[in-house]
Design a protein around this motif. Sequence first.
Motif, PDB file in Angstrom:
ATOM      1  N   TRP A 103       0.841  -1.200   0.000  1.00  0.00           N
ATOM      2  CA  TRP A 103       0.000   0.000   0.000  1.00  0.00           C
ATOM      3  C   TRP A 103       0.872   1.244   0.000  1.00  0.00           C
ATOM      4  N   ILE A 104       0.510   2.204  -0.830  1.00  0.00           N
ATOM      5  CA  ILE A 104       1.242   3.455  -0.923  1.00  0.00           C
ATOM      6  C   ILE A 104       0.247   4.607  -0.929  1.00  0.00           C
ATOM      7  N   GLN A 105       0.493   5.574  -0.073  1.00  0.00           N
ATOM      8  CA  GLN A 105      -0.347   6.770  -0.062  1.00  0.00           C
ATOM      9  C   GLN A 105       0.249   7.785  -1.025  1.00  0.00           C
ATOM     10  N   ALA A 106      -0.485   8.078  -2.080  1.00  0.00           N
ATOM     11  CA  ALA A 106      -0.036   9.048  -3.082  1.00  0.00           C
ATOM     12  C   ALA A 106      -1.213   9.433  -3.955  1.00  0.00           C
ATOM     13  N   HIS A 114       6.284   7.745  -6.401  1.00  0.00           N
ATOM     14  CA  HIS A 114       6.159   6.918  -5.203  1.00  0.00           C
ATOM     15  C   HIS A 114       6.262   5.423  -5.455  1.00  0.00           C
ATOM     16  N   VAL A 115       5.971   4.984  -6.659  1.00  0.00           N
ATOM     17  CA  VAL A 115       6.018   3.563  -6.984  1.00  0.00           C
ATOM     18  C   VAL A 115       7.371   3.272  -7.609  1.00  0.00           C
ATOM     19  N   THR A 116       8.102   2.329  -7.049  1.00  0.00           N
ATOM     20  CA  THR A 116       9.445   2.032  -7.536  1.00  0.00           C
ATOM     21  C   THR A 116       9.479   0.849  -8.494  1.00  0.00           C
ATOM     22  N   GLU A 117       8.496  -0.028  -8.446  1.00  0.00           N
ATOM     23  CA  GLU A 117       8.468  -1.203  -9.310  1.00  0.00           C
ATOM     24  C   GLU A 117       7.660  -0.907 -10.568  1.00  0.00           C
TER      25      GLU A 117
END
Length: 186
Positions: A103-106, A114-117
């Motif tokens: 889960w990523i808050q963005a 924010h997403v690295t993959e």
Amino acid sequence: METLPAPADDSWGQDDNPRRYDAFAREYPSYRETSRDLIDVVLPSADAGVADAAVLDLACGTGATTREILAVLGPDGRVTGVDKSAAMLGVAASSTTDPRATWIQARAERVDQHVTEQADAVICNSAIWQTDFAATAMAVRAVMKAGGRFAFNVPIDFLDEDGSHRSRERYPSLLSEMRAIAAHDY
């Protein structure tokens, strides 16, 4: 996680909205059905590698679509749920404890920060209209692998070109935005 405005600015986090939204999404089949439709577009069962696909659930809310994605992925598949609301993500994380989900808050418009993959597929079920579509499309493009697929759905009135159902300044026609992106890129 991204630092966002104070909870008072997060309308999804007020008045028990996340819990009620999650209950609605679980009780009524429309979210599951539209989730499955979008999954079929981005992860056709004939595609090789579906079992280990990396999927981004954009504006994931309380995880209704994330759960449907997890149901079709193999043990090596991964889903990243992204939402601007910490409250919605809190419900998603507590009700979807599958280790293949993160889960990523963005904000959708800044998901690339924010997403690295890199994602094989990006799904946005019933929320793209809440974003600045042009900025979101560019951010999604930056996080997708070559040949990746992006699927979303919108209420029919967001496809109109005359803007009769909303403010033209805030919500330009989705078709006009798509044409502008196509003209710029192609």
